[in-house]
Design an enzyme around this catalytic site. Structure first.
Site, PDB file in Angstrom:
ATOM      1  N   GLY A  55      89.088  91.763  24.397  1.00  0.00           N
ATOM      2  CA  GLY A  55      90.747  91.948  24.131  1.00  0.00           C
ATOM      3  C   GLY A  55      90.509  94.015  24.380  1.00  0.00           C
ATOM      4  N   ASP A 166      76.816  93.568  15.456  1.00  0.00           N
ATOM      5  CA  ASP A 166      77.152  94.485  16.810  1.00  0.00           C
ATOM      6  C   ASP A 166      78.387  95.722  15.505  1.00  0.00           C
ATOM      7  OD1 ASP A 166      77.664  94.620  18.983  1.00  0.00           O
ATOM      8  OD2 ASP A 166      79.827  94.127  19.459  1.00  0.00           O
TER       9      ASP A 166
END
Length: 323
Positions: A55, A166
């Site tokens: 997004g 991450d």
């Protein structure tokens, strides 16, 4: 009955004054789906401040004048909505000064967004690779200590350990005081009780992935330690882990140059001092890179844990402050 209810409310109000005072004006202000669309001009690119796999992130200024960040998940991707659910689940129970704070969420069948604290100074990646910004040795070390503190909390300070999965410069956001905040928990994992690792098919960013994660899908808190080590190398060399050819990696390139040729790998922009102070800075950077290489060990069991990393880096910071 009215008197009793009033008395109960009065007692509750007196029993938790600090909690009431700590609530920001944003959390008290209701943020609707329509207001988010209106304040971003229907998600106009002019308000876009970042984007990722799932997004985009927009800057929003509310009626009160408060700036917030809104992370809008792509409705065309099933993985994006799963990422939204993961972030909501993980972040709802986390509280730490070096984690990006989620203020609230906005969700319906076709729209899912997280409302976050706005970070006016952007990301660590921006400061490392933009010609308009610069971080000196002490600032870079301070930021990396902030991130290490966040990971120490996730790994050792929560009731159930959290694996971020991450860790990279674009996910390190800087507030108005240049304090670092770890963000983007879209692929993070929660470890259950007595669970040291787990398997996943979700892949993180190439260059930062621990060997056991990339080859076997096996993730543990040691995967975050590996990613942190790569990012620590990147922060002080200003070289991205995926820019090397062939079998050479950022880790190997740095390890070949330690301890005698630190000046060949460190970001040249950092070496502005002279004389004894320059030698202290080189010694400090060499120690930092040594910590990074220990974090990047191929064997998960031989990697540092984040508690030790925080302690070592804070000692190096004290030594550098003497310059």
């Amino acid at each position: 009955m009215a008197f009793v209810l009033a008395r109960i409310r009065y007692r509750r109000g007196k029993s938790a004054p600090q909690q009431a005072e700590s609530l920001s004006t944003v959390t008290r202000e209701r943020i609707s789906y329509y207001e988010l669309l209106q304040t971003t001009d229907d998600l106009s690119e002019s308000n876009l401040i970042g984007f990722g796999s799932f997004g985009s992130v927009y800057k929003v200024v509310l009626r009160s004048g408060t700036a917030i960040a809104v992370k809008v998940f792509n409705p065309q991707l099933d993985a994006a909505f799963k990422s939204f659910d993961t972030e909501c689940k993980v972040l709802s129970s986390l509280r730490h000064r070096n984690l990006v704070k989620v203020i609230t969420s906005c969700s319906n069948l076709d729209f899912k967004a997280l409302v976050l604290d706005y970070m006016p100074n952007g990301s660590l990646e921006l400061y490392l690779y933009s010609h308009n910004y610069f971080l000196d040795i002490k600032q870079r070390l301070g930021i990396m200590i902030d991130v290490a503190c966040a990971l120490e909390y996730l790994h050792h300070g929560c009731s159930l350990p959290v694996i971020h999965c991450d860790v990279k410069p674009s996910n390190i956001l800087l507030d108005e005081d240049m304090v670092a905040h770890l963000s983007d928990f879209g692929i993070s994992k929660l470890l259950g009780e007595d669970q040291g690792d787990l398997y996943t098919k979700t892949l993180a960013t190439f260059g930062y992935i621990a060997p056991e994660y990339g080859l076997e899908g096996l993730v543990s808190i040691k995967c975050d330690v590996y990613s942190y080590g790569v990012m620590l190398l990147e922060t002080f060399t200003r070289r991205k882990p995926n820019e090397f050819d062939g079998d050479l990696s950022l880790k190997q390139w740095v390890s070949y140059s330690l301890p005698d040729a630190v000046m060949e790998v460190v970001d040249a922009n950092l070496l502005t001092s002279t004389g004894n102070c320059l030698n202290k800075e080189l010694d400090g950077v060499a120690s930092i890179l040594k910590v990074a290489l220990d974090c990047c060990n191929e064997s998960p069991t031989r990697r540092n844990n984040m508690k030790d990393v925080v302690g070592i880096l804070q000692k190096i910071k004290i030594q550098l402050l003497a310059c």
